[in-house]
Each structure stands twice: as C-alpha cells, then as structure tokens.
Scaffold this motif. Structure first.
Motif, PDB file in Angstrom:
ATOM      1  N   LEU A 100       0.194  -9.155  -0.500  1.00  0.00           N
ATOM      2  CA  LEU A 100       0.734  -9.437   0.831  1.00  0.00           C
ATOM      3  C   LEU A 100      -0.335  -9.260   1.909  1.00  0.00           C
ATOM      4  CD1 LEU A 100       4.260  -7.762   0.609  1.00  0.00           C
ATOM      5  CD2 LEU A 100       3.721 -10.194   0.584  1.00  0.00           C
ATOM      6  N   VAL A 101      -1.152  -8.230   1.784  1.00  0.00           N
ATOM      7  CA  VAL A 101      -2.225  -8.014   2.769  1.00  0.00           C
ATOM      8  C   VAL A 101      -3.211  -9.168   2.751  1.00  0.00           C
ATOM      9  CG1 VAL A 101      -4.161  -6.511   3.364  1.00  0.00           C
ATOM     10  CG2 VAL A 101      -1.969  -5.513   2.720  1.00  0.00           C
ATOM     11  N   MET A 102      -3.598  -9.617   1.568  1.00  0.00           N
ATOM     12  CA  MET A 102      -4.591 -10.689   1.489  1.00  0.00           C
ATOM     13  C   MET A 102      -3.993 -12.038   1.897  1.00  0.00           C
ATOM     14  SD  MET A 102      -7.227  -9.061   0.851  1.00  0.00           S
ATOM     15  CE  MET A 102      -8.174 -10.564   1.042  1.00  0.00           C
ATOM     16  N   VAL A 103      -2.725 -12.261   1.638  1.00  0.00           N
ATOM     17  CA  VAL A 103      -2.095 -13.503   2.096  1.00  0.00           C
ATOM     18  C   VAL A 103      -2.051 -13.541   3.621  1.00  0.00           C
ATOM     19  CG1 VAL A 103       0.103 -14.745   2.192  1.00  0.00           C
ATOM     20  CG2 VAL A 103      -0.782 -13.950   0.010  1.00  0.00           C
ATOM     21  N   LEU A 104      -1.742 -12.403   4.237  1.00  0.00           N
ATOM     22  CA  LEU A 104      -1.746 -12.341   5.701  1.00  0.00           C
ATOM     23  C   LEU A 104      -3.134 -12.630   6.261  1.00  0.00           C
ATOM     24  CD1 LEU A 104      -0.451 -11.677   8.442  1.00  0.00           C
ATOM     25  CD2 LEU A 104      -0.919  -9.262   7.977  1.00  0.00           C
ATOM     26  N   SER A 105      -4.151 -12.082   5.616  1.00  0.00           N
ATOM     27  CA  SER A 105      -5.514 -12.300   6.106  1.00  0.00           C
ATOM     28  C   SER A 105      -5.965 -13.735   5.868  1.00  0.00           C
ATOM     29  CB  SER A 105      -6.462 -11.328   5.407  1.00  0.00           C
ATOM     30  OG  SER A 105      -7.798 -11.586   5.762  1.00  0.00           O
ATOM     31  N   ALA A 106      -5.650 -14.311   4.700  1.00  0.00           N
ATOM     32  CA  ALA A 106      -6.180 -15.632   4.360  1.00  0.00           C
ATOM     33  C   ALA A 106      -5.401 -16.771   4.990  1.00  0.00           C
ATOM     34  CB  ALA A 106      -6.187 -15.800   2.835  1.00  0.00           C
ATOM     35  N   SER A 107      -4.124 -16.563   5.319  1.00  0.00           N
ATOM     36  CA  SER A 107      -3.293 -17.659   5.824  1.00  0.00           C
ATOM     37  C   SER A 107      -3.094 -17.643   7.322  1.00  0.00           C
ATOM     38  CB  SER A 107      -1.911 -17.602   5.151  1.00  0.00           C
ATOM     39  OG  SER A 107      -1.218 -16.420   5.524  1.00  0.00           O
ATOM     40  N   SER A 108      -3.650 -16.665   8.004  1.00  0.00           N
ATOM     41  CA  SER A 108      -3.384 -16.545   9.439  1.00  0.00           C
ATOM     42  C   SER A 108      -3.923 -17.736  10.223  1.00  0.00           C
ATOM     43  CB  SER A 108      -3.986 -15.243   9.969  1.00  0.00           C
ATOM     44  OG  SER A 108      -5.379 -15.191   9.697  1.00  0.00           O
ATOM     45  N   VAL A 109      -5.137 -18.180   9.916  1.00  0.00           N
ATOM     46  CA  VAL A 109      -5.747 -19.280  10.660  1.00  0.00           C
ATOM     47  C   VAL A 109      -5.033 -20.587  10.368  1.00  0.00           C
ATOM     48  CG1 VAL A 109      -7.861 -20.600  10.991  1.00  0.00           C
ATOM     49  CG2 VAL A 109      -7.974 -18.120  10.727  1.00  0.00           C
ATOM     50  N   GLU A 110      -4.791 -20.877   9.096  1.00  0.00           N
ATOM     51  CA  GLU A 110      -4.115 -22.126   8.736  1.00  0.00           C
ATOM     52  C   GLU A 110      -2.679 -22.139   9.257  1.00  0.00           C
ATOM     53  OE1 GLU A 110      -3.135 -24.828   4.745  1.00  0.00           O
ATOM     54  OE2 GLU A 110      -4.345 -23.002   4.614  1.00  0.00           O
ATOM     55  N   TYR A 112      -1.532 -20.636  11.911  1.00  0.00           N
ATOM     56  CA  TYR A 112      -1.543 -20.829  13.368  1.00  0.00           C
ATOM     57  C   TYR A 112      -1.857 -22.276  13.733  1.00  0.00           C
ATOM     58  CZ  TYR A 112      -2.571 -20.069  18.286  1.00  0.00           C
ATOM     59  OH  TYR A 112      -2.572 -20.144  19.670  1.00  0.00           O
ATOM     60  N   SER A 113      -2.768 -22.898  12.960  1.00  0.00           N
ATOM     61  CA  SER A 113      -3.141 -24.275  13.264  1.00  0.00           C
ATOM     62  C   SER A 113      -2.031 -25.263  12.931  1.00  0.00           C
ATOM     63  CB  SER A 113      -4.419 -24.651  12.509  1.00  0.00           C
ATOM     64  OG  SER A 113      -4.187 -24.582  11.104  1.00  0.00           O
ATOM     65  N   GLY A 116       1.710 -22.892  14.573  1.00  0.00           N
ATOM     66  CA  GLY A 116       1.634 -22.175  15.832  1.00  0.00           C
ATOM     67  C   GLY A 116       1.879 -20.691  15.713  1.00  0.00           C
ATOM     68  N   SER A 117       1.957 -20.169  14.483  1.00  0.00           N
ATOM     69  CA  SER A 117       2.162 -18.744  14.268  1.00  0.00           C
ATOM     70  C   SER A 117       1.271 -18.294  13.121  1.00  0.00           C
ATOM     71  CB  SER A 117       3.632 -18.442  13.946  1.00  0.00           C
ATOM     72  OG  SER A 117       3.800 -17.083  13.585  1.00  0.00           O
ATOM     73  N   ALA A 118       0.595 -17.186  13.334  1.00  0.00           N
ATOM     74  CA  ALA A 118      -0.275 -16.657  12.292  1.00  0.00           C
ATOM     75  C   ALA A 118       0.500 -15.949  11.190  1.00  0.00           C
ATOM     76  CB  ALA A 118      -1.303 -15.699  12.902  1.00  0.00           C
ATOM     77  N   TYR A 119       1.797 -15.757  11.392  1.00  0.00           N
ATOM     78  CA  TYR A 119       2.595 -14.990  10.435  1.00  0.00           C
ATOM     79  C   TYR A 119       3.622 -15.861   9.706  1.00  0.00           C
ATOM     80  CZ  TYR A 119       0.712 -11.214  13.275  1.00  0.00           C
ATOM     81  OH  TYR A 119      -0.138 -10.366  13.944  1.00  0.00           O
ATOM     82  N   GLY A 120       3.565 -17.171   9.836  1.00  0.00           N
ATOM     83  CA  GLY A 120       4.557 -18.041   9.215  1.00  0.00           C
ATOM     84  C   GLY A 120       4.512 -17.979   7.691  1.00  0.00           C
ATOM     85  N   LEU A 121       3.354 -18.255   7.086  1.00  0.00           N
ATOM     86  CA  LEU A 121       3.220 -18.206   5.633  1.00  0.00           C
ATOM     87  C   LEU A 121       3.389 -16.785   5.106  1.00  0.00           C
ATOM     88  CD1 LEU A 121       0.194 -20.656   5.161  1.00  0.00           C
ATOM     89  CD2 LEU A 121       2.612 -21.104   4.693  1.00  0.00           C
ATOM     90  N   PHE A 122       2.936 -15.826   5.889  1.00  0.00           N
ATOM     91  CA  PHE A 122       3.102 -14.429   5.463  1.00  0.00           C
ATOM     92  C   PHE A 122       4.573 -14.035   5.420  1.00  0.00           C
ATOM     93  CE2 PHE A 122       3.572  -9.998   6.933  1.00  0.00           C
ATOM     94  CZ  PHE A 122       3.054  -9.352   5.815  1.00  0.00           C
TER      95      PHE A 122
END
Length: 650
Positions: A100-110, A112-113, A116-122
C-alpha cells in the motif's frame, strides 16, 4: 592529634621516591602505607595497560556469540507449535502494508494527471486490500471438509466467468483486451479468481486419487483437460501472462502429486515450446522477445519500459533517493504502480530496499513449504505447496523482467503491485495457508488442549480438527491395496512336501505371484515391513502337519504354533524364518481352498479347513481347541485369541 598532614608536595621522598610521613624513613606505619600505595599504583597501571586487550577480547567474544544467539532465537521461534500460523500472519501483514505504501508513492503522479487526485488509485487499492482481509478471514475460518466439498462448484463458476467476460457488452474492453467486469466502479478480473479455484480443486482431485502406483490417466484426467480449457479462454482475452501462471499451477500440482519425472519433463518442454509459439504469434509479444534478445534496438519501441526500469534502478544506487522521490514515476516509466513497481522500489529505497523485498518472499517461501511439509492431510499438503510455488514464481518472474533477466510478461508482484483482484486472490491464498498452518498436528494439539488466546476468542476462530481418513478414502485404499498387491503378501506353494515357504516382496514393489491350482494367481495377504515372524518347524512339516501344498506368508508381527499332545492353548514359539502369518491383522477378501485341507494335529493350514487340536486355521472352519480362526467359525472357544473376521470381531 594536632599534627597536620603535609601535602604531597611537602612530603619528602625516600630513596625509592616514596613519600614518608613527617619525612621519617622507618619501618612504621608511614613506610608501610607508602609501599602499599606504590603497589596499588603499580597494579592500577598494570590494569590500565591490560584494559584494551581485555575489552577487545570481550568484544570479539560478543561478536562471535551474536550469530549463535540469533540462531538460537530463530530455533526457539520455529519450535513453537503455532510458529507457522503466526509467521504467515506476519508476512501477510508486512507485504500488504508495504504494498500500500509503494502503490501510494508510485501512483500519485499518474493518478493526479488522470483523475485530478493523487489518492485515487491508492483508495481503490485500499478498498481491495480491506476486502482481501475479509476473504483472508473467511478462508481462515472455513473447515477443510467444506472447502473440499465446494471445490468443484467453485471451479465451475470460475470457468463460466471466464467465458462470460469474452461476450461483448458483458466484459469490459480495455487496451485491446477483454479481461474485466466492472461492478459499481470496481473492476474484477476472472482470470485471477480462477487461480484460487484451480489450486483448491486440483489439490482436492489429486488428493482423492492418491496412490503409490496411480496411473497417468488418474493423474492427468480431468485436471489437464480442464486446465487446457481455462488456458484457451484466457488466451482469447488475450492474456499470455495469466496463461503462464495457470501452467505453473498445473505443473506444481502434478509434481507434488508424484507424476513420473520423464512425463513431467515432456510436459514442461511442451509448455515452453507452446509459450514461445504464442509469444511469437502476436506482434507486440514478439517485439518484446526480440528486444530482450537484442535483435531490436529501438529505445522508443518495445524495449522502452525495460530500458526505463533499468535507468530507475541505476538512479537508486545502494541507498535510494528516498521514499516518494522517484523521477521515473513522472510518466517516464509506464505502469510504474503496476507491473514495474519493483523499479520504483529500487529507485526510492535502493539496493537495500530491493533485497528486503526479495528476502520477504524467500521467507514466505520457507513458511509455505514448512506448512506443506508438516501437514498430515494430503489435500492441505498439495494445496499449500502449490499456492507457495504460485506466489513465489509470480514474484520472481516480475523481479526477473524488471531487472532484465527475463522478457517482459506483465505478471504482477504479489501484494505489492497495484491490482485489486490480484491483491484479493493472493490474500485468499494466504488465508488458505494460514488455515493449513492451524491444522498442523502440533497446532491442533495446542489449540484443542489449552484455552484459546484472546485474539482467537475475539476473531471467533473455530477449533481445528485433526486429519482423519474418511470411510471412502479408507475403502479406496483397501481396494487399491487388494487390486495392486500393495502392502500385502503373496502365497507361493511349496512342492514335494517341503511345507510352507516364504517369499518376500521388495520394498515399494508388487507382491510376487504364485502357482495355486489353476495357474498363476495373486493372493493378497497382510504385510508389514520389518515385522517379527515365525514359521512351522521342519520336523512338524515332515509329519504332515502342514497343508498339502503349503502356502507362503510374509509380514507378521509374531505368532506361536501349538503342538499335538500338549495342553490346549499352550504354544511353543517356532524359529524366525523369512515369513509368517499376521493373525492380528487377519485376511481380507473372500477366497477358496487353494491349498487343500490340513489334517495335522497342529500348524497353520492356509486357506483350508483345519482339524488339529490347536493352531490357526486361516480362511477355513477351525475345530481346534485354541488359536485364532481368521474368516472361519471356531468350533470351540479360543484359548489364545478371538476369531478374526469370522464369528468374532475384526
């Protein structure tokens, strides 16, 4: 009393340089004190000089004892009855939290782009992780018998879902593949669910047909045809990576079920050839393979992902750039949160972080195989070993193509990569492993003997039940032994009035056949390896006290043979030859008189009617005063034992 003690600089020194009281050098107390002070100073200087060597020796001893202390701690941990269960819970929690920590880190940019949210995939990953924990708990609670009962229906439902996802309008088309159902915004991938169903059903099927000399048809049918149907449906999606995992599941099941090595090797070679053909048949797959082999050198083509993953790993170095500080996830590395999340781990946490992930999966492999080894239930043993092989194989295939040792296949890193259905199914498998760990013999004894722990009471976990063969399994084992001459004996007739002879079966082989009247016929008798046996003495056989043709028996614990003229029930032990009759086990199956009727006063009469004063009469009607009468009705009460499978109890 009023004298003043001079200061050290005021005290005169004697010839040795030792200061004396009042400047007097005599044998008084001042001199003694001065000399003792000198000794103490010298001792202090000596101790000060030896301190570095002693401290160095103590440090070396401590350093040398650290590995021993660690090994003792590990042994003590693994010697606990619930060690496997506690370790599998710990590893499941660690891998899920780390993922979960690494998914939050790796998916935040994609995220958001795109959204529009850095936490959607997380957030989606967290929802599936919570659902996975619920499934983990359910798999932990389900009884083993209920799990086996619903194995076939679950497999049928999984195959139906694989067929439904291919229907346009039912399955969702994404990136040229039709692999998902979308339910209330959550995507479900049936090809992931079929992995769990195949592990359970395949283990149940092979455990139900377990035999030492099982035929190839029993091992391969219907497991291989159903697996081929599943692979065909998955290829039509298309999804070659999941097809490879299905092949891994089937291979692990057949390997642990005892498929001959030659047959297994032929299947493995055929599977590799088929995978190469499928990889070269599709355009993008063949481009990946050619790029891996070096035949295609296009930085922006098929080798783009692999090249960017290598750059990310090189940028991380040994210690990494820091959690959340990756530059490859800024749309340089496609699918950074999914298939190539190990590259983000290597960049942010460095070589140490990557080795930590490898270490976690190695420990998980050890725990899984430990559970499989310690399980007494064949179903749990097969299922645990297969699940362990599947999870570890997926992990190392993913790590292999990220670091450039394998061509890119798209297999995810279990519990670490973003993927809702994959996380759900892996947690379900780990729940099954935890359930199998609670059914280890030592764990069952601990959980049934003592009071449940506070966590067990809070979770309302049921008390595990020790493995016991069902009636159907016991009957099948008896039929298999009778049909194949398993752990049994064979009767070999003696000739020329030489009495009973004995022939042993080689360990693990078939029982030898014998000539019995109408040609060669195999007579299965009870057999126990390494047991103490007796046989009728030669002088008794010469007097006609054995059967007319004799019978060879082998594998008994101990017998005694009565003599004529003695008191009823009194027995004289015979010598210890190569074989004997196991009257404690008795005979199984119905037979006919293959050896004739014995007329001696004592001695065994295989398969005939005995009329002696004492002695066992296998498979015939005995009228002696003592001795067991297997499968016959004793004319008089047995002085030494009850009749076996006749008028008495078995």
């Amino acid at each position: 009393m009023g004298s003043r003690t001079p200061a050290p600089d005021e005290q005169p020194a004697d010839g040795d340089g030792t200061p004396t009281a009042d400047g007097v050098d005599d044998a008084g107390t001042g001199t003694t004190a001065g000399k003792s002070g000198t000794a103490r100073a010298a001792g202090a200087r000596s101790a000060t000089g030896d301190t570095p060597s002693r401290s160095a020796g103590a440090a070396a001893a401590t350093a040398a004892s650290v590995p021993a202390i660690v090994l003792d701690a590990i042994r003590n941990l693994l010697s606990r009855p619930l060690a496997s269960y506690q370790l599998i819970l710990t590893m499941s929690f660690l891998l899920t939290a780390f993922g979960l920590v690494m998914v939050l880190s790796a998916s935040s940019v994609e995220g958001y782009s795109k959204e529009g949210s850095a936490y959607g995939l997380f957030a989606t990953q967290v929802i599936f992780a919570l659902l996975g924990l619920v499934v983990f708990y359910l798999m932990l609670r389900v009884p083993v018998r209920l799990l086996r009962r619903f194995a076939a229906p679950a497999m049928f439902v999984a195959v139906v879902l694989l067929a439904l996802v291919l229907i346009p309008g039912v399955g969702t088309l994404s990136q040229g593949a039709r692999r998902w159902f979308v339910i209330y915004g959550l995507s479900v991938q049936p090809s992931e669910l079929v992995k769990v169903a195949l592990c359970i059903w395949g283990a149940h099927l092979l455990a139900s047909r377990r035999r030492d000399n099982a035929s190839l048809r029993e091992l391969l049918v219907p497991l291989v045809p159903v697996a081929m149907l599943v692979c065909l449906l998955i290829i039509l999606e298309p999804n070659l990576s999941t097809t490879i995992t299905i092949a891994i599941i089937v291979g692990a099941l057949l390997w642990f079920a005892g498929l001959p090595i030659k047959v297994f090797a032929s299947f493995a070679v055929s599977g590799v050839v088929l995978a190469v053909i499928l990889a070269l048949a599709e355009g993008y797959r063949s481009q990946r393979v050619m790029s891996f082999l070096g035949n295609v050198d296009d930085p922006q083509g098929a080798g783009y992902q692999a090249r960017q993953a290598t750059y990310a790993l090189a940028n991380g170095g040994v210690f990494g750039v820091g959690l959340g500080q990756s530059s490859a996830k800024w749309n340089y590395l496609p699918n950074a949160h999914n298939d190539f999340i190990f590259a983000i781990i290597g960049e942010e946490l460095g070589l140490l972080g990557g080795l930590m992930v490898v270490f976690l999966f190695v420990v998980l492999a050890y725990i899984g195989f430990r559970i499989a080894h310690r399980s007494t239930d064949p179903f749990l043993r097969l299922m645990s070993a297969t699940i362990t092989v599947l999870i570890i194989a997926q992990a190392f295939i993913n790590i292999g193509y990220v670091i450039g040792l394998l061509p890119v296949t798209g297999i995810q890193l279990p519990l670490v990569s973003a993927g809702g259905t994959s996380t759900l199914t892996v947690l379900a498998m780990l729940g099954l492993l935890a359930n199998a760990a609670r059914h280890e013999p030592e764990a069952v004894a601990t959980l049934t003997g003592g009071s449940p722990s506070r966590v067990a009471r809070w979770l309302r976990l049921p008390t595990p039940v020790a493995y016991r063969q069902t009636r159907a399994e016991s009957l099948r084992d008896r039929l298999d032994q009778r049909r194949s001459g398993g752990p049994r004996a064979a009767v070999a007739g003696g000739h020329g009035g030489r009495g009973p002879t004995t022939r042993r079966r080689p360990p693990g082989g078939r029982a030898p056949s014998a000539d019995a009247g109408r040609g060669r016929r195999r007579f299965p008798l009870p057999w126990r390896r390494g047991a103490k046996t007796t046989q009728v003495p030669r002088d008794d056989r010469r007097q006609g006290r054995s059967s007319s043709r004799g019978g060879s028996t082998w594998g008994a614990r101990s017998t005694t043979t009565g003599r004529a003229g003695g008191p009823a029930g009194r027995a004289r032990p015979g010598p210890s030859p190569r074989g004997g009759v196991d009257y404690g086990v008795g005979y199984r199956g119905s037979g006919r008189n293959a050896s004739g009727a014995g007329s001696g006063a004592s001695g065994p009469h295989p398969r005939g009617a005995g009329s002696g004063a004492s002695g066992p009469h296998p498979r015939g009607a005995g009228s002696g005063a003592s001795g067991p009468h297997p499968r016959g009705a004793g004319g008089r009460a047995n002085a030494r034992g009850a009749s076996v499978r006749g008028a008495g109890r078995w």
